[in-house]
Structures are given as C-alpha cells and as structure tokens.
Design an enzyme around this catalytic site. Structure first.
Site, PDB file in Angstrom:
ATOM      1  CG  HIS A  98      -6.704  -1.661  -8.603  1.00  0.00           C
ATOM      2  ND1 HIS A  98      -6.378  -0.800  -7.580  1.00  0.00           N
ATOM      3  CD2 HIS A  98      -7.893  -1.242  -9.094  1.00  0.00           C
ATOM      4  CE1 HIS A  98      -7.340   0.112  -7.466  1.00  0.00           C
ATOM      5  NE2 HIS A  98      -8.268  -0.138  -8.368  1.00  0.00           N
ATOM      6  CG  MET A 149      -1.950  -1.174   1.147  1.00  0.00           C
ATOM      7  SD  MET A 149      -2.910  -1.264  -0.387  1.00  0.00           S
ATOM      8  CE  MET A 149      -3.937   0.180  -0.205  1.00  0.00           C
TER       9      MET A 149
END
Length: 187
Positions: free
Chosen positions: A105, A86
């Site tokens: 994703h 992240m």
C-alpha cells in the site's frame, strides 16, 4: 504467487530479485484480474505460469472471487502477494489464504487507507508518507503491518512524482519482506 492488475513494475522487481539470486523464493504463478496486463506479459516472458480471472467476465462478484480462490489454491502457494492488484477480494479468498495474503500500500498505514493513499496524503499536507506491506484481511488496508518505509513529501511534489518515489521504496520493501518471510520458513 503474485496478483496484479496493471503494468507489474513491483512484480518485475521481484522477478529480477529472484533471477539475480537476491531473493530465494519461487514465484508459483502470476494472476491478473484483467486480460492482457503488462504484469501477465512480464511473467510470461520470464517463464512463470500466468492466469487471468478477468473481473469483466463476471456479473457476480462472488463468482469471480470463488474462481480466483480456486485458481490460486491450485498452485498451493505459501504466500499470495497483492502487488498493484486493484480488486478487493471477498471473505472466501481471505479465509483461504488467512495470514498469508500480503498487500502493498502506498502510504504508512493506518494513515490513508484505500485506493488513493498518495493523493490523500498530499491533500492532508503530511511531510512524510511512505509504503506498507501488510497481511490483508476483510477490511480495507486494516490487516497486521509487516514492514513500512518512510518517504519524504517534497514541496514540489505532485501525486505522480510522489507516487513514483513511493513505488521505488515499495519495491525494495516488498523484496526485503519476502526475503524475511522466506528465511523464517527455512529455519
């Protein structure tokens, strides 16, 4: 090489696929941007080299990015997989691994890029969303798409229930994509 920030559920799926012989690749190392992540614990338990380049140890993003780049390069990976990693890496990292830095994703890109793909898809009211594996570039979720898998949005879905179903599809898609890339390299 795989980069993680959290629990490492995608990582575990890859480890399991490698250990079962379903996926013929070697995981050179697993790196994390946080100390003591579940992903690092999973990889250490599997006997895979691990490292941490904790973002919190840096006051300068460029210095963190440089050290991450150097550490990843030291393993000479064919591919670097961002799997629940992240952090947005900088241009130095992207250039070092140009065309070989893969990202997962939880949306069907180019729709719903960024950190909240599942929430954004629900808010928009789509009936189908999914997951994408793509080559990461200097944009946010803008690189070339390698593979996608659709996931139905159900009327009763919450962000958590939808995200869990997307994660299941994402694990399978990541393993299939890595197998395809490995087969191309082997031929």
């Amino acid at each position: 090489m795989i980069l993680v920030s959290g629990t490492g559920s995608n990582l575990q799926a890859v480890i399991d696929a490698v250990q079962s012989g379903q996926l013929d690749v070697e995981i050179a190392a697993v790196g994390a941007d946080r100390r003591g992540t579940g992903g690092v614990q999973r990889s250490a338990a599997a006997g895979i080299d691990t490292f941490e380049v904790s973002f919190k140890d840096y006051t300068d993003r460029a210095a963190w990015n440089h050290d991450l780049t150097v550490k990843c390069r030291s393993y000479a990976p064919d591919y670097v997989v961002s799997s629940g990693f992240m952090r947005i890496v900088g241009e130095e990292f992207i250039n070092a691994f140009e065309g070989t830095y893969l990202n997962t994703h939880p949306a069907l890109l180019p729709a719903f890029p960024g950190a909240h793909g599942v929430r954004d898809a629900l808010a928009y009211g789509v009936k189908v969303t999914g997951c994408t594996v793509h080559i990461a570039d200097t944009g946010v979720d803008t690189g070339p798409i390698l593979a996608q898998r659709a996931v139905e949005v159900r009327a009763e879905d919450t962000e958590d229930t939808l995200h869990e179903r997307i994660k299941v599809a994402e694990r399978t898609l990541l393993i299939e994509t890595l197998a395809s890339l490995a087969a191309r390299q082997g031929s």
